[in-house]
Design an enzyme around this catalytic site. Structure first.
Site, PDB file in Angstrom:
ATOM      1  CG  ASP A  15      -2.025   1.006   1.146  1.00  0.00           C
ATOM      2  OD1 ASP A  15      -2.373   1.421   0.028  1.00  0.00           O
ATOM      3  OD2 ASP A  15      -2.555   1.396   2.190  1.00  0.00           O
ATOM      4  CB  CYS A 239      -5.764   5.094  -2.030  1.00  0.00           C
ATOM      5  SG  CYS A 239      -6.797   4.254  -3.244  1.00  0.00           S
TER       6      CYS A 239
END
Length: 283
Positions: A15, A239
């Site tokens: 991530d 993100c």
């Protein structure tokens, strides 16, 4: 409450790196994972077997998985969006896999190009195949507080989708505050509803620190019985599909807060410094 053990799920290598524009060499990713493996962290998400067209940064997933030095007692996880990804994850020797769904329609269409219901339907063959291989599946549920496209997310919607993902085969649901919109009050309102449908020991917190609220949210979640939290070494990443979503909570900051509250983590903060040094060369 204190005295319990809390698990930190390190997501920096996946991530944390997925949204970076600069290509990170596989050797650097391997060194980062190896350094994290020496800290006492029990779970590390190494990479993602997604199409390189969507996430070019992680096109070297198989190479990285083959290159890491696996430490005893550490579980190495990967994100797998479909059966093709699952097949590659199995071939790479992943200890567990993760799937990614959204609690909001707008984010689901932006990120997965389908509705929430369609995304869950697509996962069904993956769950079946993973179960046949006794491969644990973790579920990420994004935008549990608010969506950059749809606004606030109703807690009842989060509860319904989380319960469905558990029914399908997830062993745990990671609650993603994808745009860092949460605070203790909003999280409490969510948990008031969610914990009536899903037990705390099947939930994890994935709180972005975009607005400096992640540590307070971890504390709130601890008081409500959650004992697993996602964190990213040196606060790497965000993100790519959520505008303004930078700010994964920093692993050291999360560990320090959790430890200060009297919980054990089993992580050596001194050993974490080497992983932070490598992360600093990336960020």
């Amino acid at each position: 409450m204190s005295g319990d053990t809390v698990t930190l799920f390190e997501v920096g290598p996946r991530d944390g790196l997925q949204s970076l524009k600069t290509e990170v060499p596989a050797a650097t990713k391997i060194a980062l994972v190896d350094a994290l493996s020496n800290t006492g962290l029990g779970k590390i998400e190494v990479t993602s077997f997604v199409s390189p067209k969507w996430v070019p940064q992680l096109a070297d997933a198989a190479e990285v998985m083959a290159g890491i030095t696996r430490a005893p007692g550490v579980r190495y996880a990967v994100l797998t969006p479909n059966l093709t990804g699952l097949d590659r994850a199995r071939a790479a020797g992943a200890d567990e896999v993760a799937v990614f769904a959204s609690a909001s329609e707008g984010f689901s269409r932006a990120n997965l190009n389908c509705s929430v219901a369609e995304s869950l339907d697509r996962f069904a063959p993956l769950f079946e195949a993973a179960a046949a291989d006794h491969l644990p599946v973790r579920g990420y549920l994004s935008t549990v507080i608010a969506c950059p496209f749809d606004g606030p997310t109703p807690p009842e919607t989060v509860a319904r989708i989380a319960a469905r993902m558990l029914e399908m085969g997830c062993y745990e649901i990671s609650l993603g505050d994808t745009i860092g919109a949460g605070d203790p009050a909003r999280l409490s309102a969510l948990l008031d509803v969610l914990l009536d449908h899903v037990p705390a020991d099947r939930l994890a917190g994935h709180f972005h620190d975009t607005h400096g609220t992640a540590l307070a949210m971890i504390e709130t979640a601890l008081h409500r019985g959650l004992r697993v939290f996602d964190a990213s070494v040196a606060g790497l990443g965000g993100c790519p599909y959520a505008p303004g979503a930078s700010g994964n909570v920093d692993t050291r900051a999360a560990l320090e807060r959790i430890t200060a509250l009297g919980f054990a983590t089993g992580v050596d903060l001194a050993a974490l410094a080497e992983a932070e040094r490598i992360a600093a060369t990336i960020a």
